[in-house]
Design a protein around this motif. Structure first.
Motif, PDB file in Angstrom:
ATOM      1  N   ILE A   1       0.837  -1.194   0.000  1.00 43.42           N
ATOM      2  CA  ILE A   1       0.000   0.000   0.000  1.00 43.42           C
ATOM      3  C   ILE A   1       0.872   1.244   0.000  1.00 43.42           C
ATOM      4  O   ILE A   1       2.031   1.200   0.411  1.00 43.42           O
ATOM      5  N   ILE A   2       0.302   2.286  -0.501  1.00 40.53           N
ATOM      6  CA  ILE A   2       0.896   3.608  -0.394  1.00 40.53           C
ATOM      7  C   ILE A   2      -0.154   4.473   0.276  1.00 40.53           C
ATOM      8  O   ILE A   2      -1.303   4.516  -0.161  1.00 40.53           O
ATOM      9  N   CYS A   3       0.213   5.120   1.358  1.00 38.82           N
ATOM     10  CA  CYS A   3      -0.719   5.949   2.110  1.00 38.82           C
ATOM     11  C   CYS A   3      -0.565   7.399   1.687  1.00 38.82           C
ATOM     12  O   CYS A   3       0.529   7.849   1.391  1.00 38.82           O
ATOM     13  N   PHE A   4      -1.678   8.117   1.674  1.00 39.01           N
ATOM     14  CA  PHE A   4      -1.686   9.513   1.300  1.00 39.01           C
ATOM     15  C   PHE A   4      -2.291  10.351   2.414  1.00 39.01           C
ATOM     16  O   PHE A   4      -3.078   9.861   3.207  1.00 39.01           O
TER      17      PHE A   4
END
Length: 144
Positions: A137-140
């Motif tokens: 995942i990539i969190c923003f």
């Protein structure tokens, strides 16, 4: 030698942890570790070479959902670090084995971990230690 670490080893833990988590101050880490130790659902381990601390691991029981697991609690590797010059000797593997044994002794059927998506060294360590990748995942975030 690997030993369990508690409040008496707080300085050694902090001195090692600041090398890995350098965005924190030593005081912040020492306070956080002291709180974690007091709660009793986590364990720190120190790796010693000739009585000199050269690495540490932090593991914890997680009762919330842990990605890719089916049981609770789950043993979780919160952090593991070996100082430069001591790597490649199997010390991280020893620390991980202690964490896994601790988790099993505390009723865990599963053990999990994570790493930053760009931390290639950590990724390779996890794969070498027979972890299975379950998600990326990539969190923003943004300011409102």
């Amino acid at each position: 030698m690997v030993q369990k670490a508690g409040k008496n080893e707080l300085e050694a833990l902090t001195n090692l942890a600041i090398l890995m988590w350098d965005s924190y101050s030593a005081n912040e880490l020492a306070n956080e570790f002291s709180d974690i130790i007091s709660k009793g659902d986590a364990q720190f381990f120190l790796k010693l070479e000739h009585d000199v601390p050269v690495g540490f691991a932090q593991c914890q029981l997680r009762y919330d959902y842990v990605e890719g697991t089916k049981t609770t609690p789950v043993g979780y590797l919160e952090g593991i670090f070996i100082k430069d010059g001591y790597r490649g000797k199997g010390y991280a593997k020893e620390l991980l084995a202690e964490c896994e044994a601790w988790a099993k002794d505390n009723g865990c059927l599963e053990f999990a971990s994570d790493c930053e998506i760009d931390n290639i060294g950590s990724f390779h360590f996890h794969k070498a230690m027979n972890f299975t990748e379950v998600n990326r995942i990539i969190c923003f975030t943004k300011v409102l």
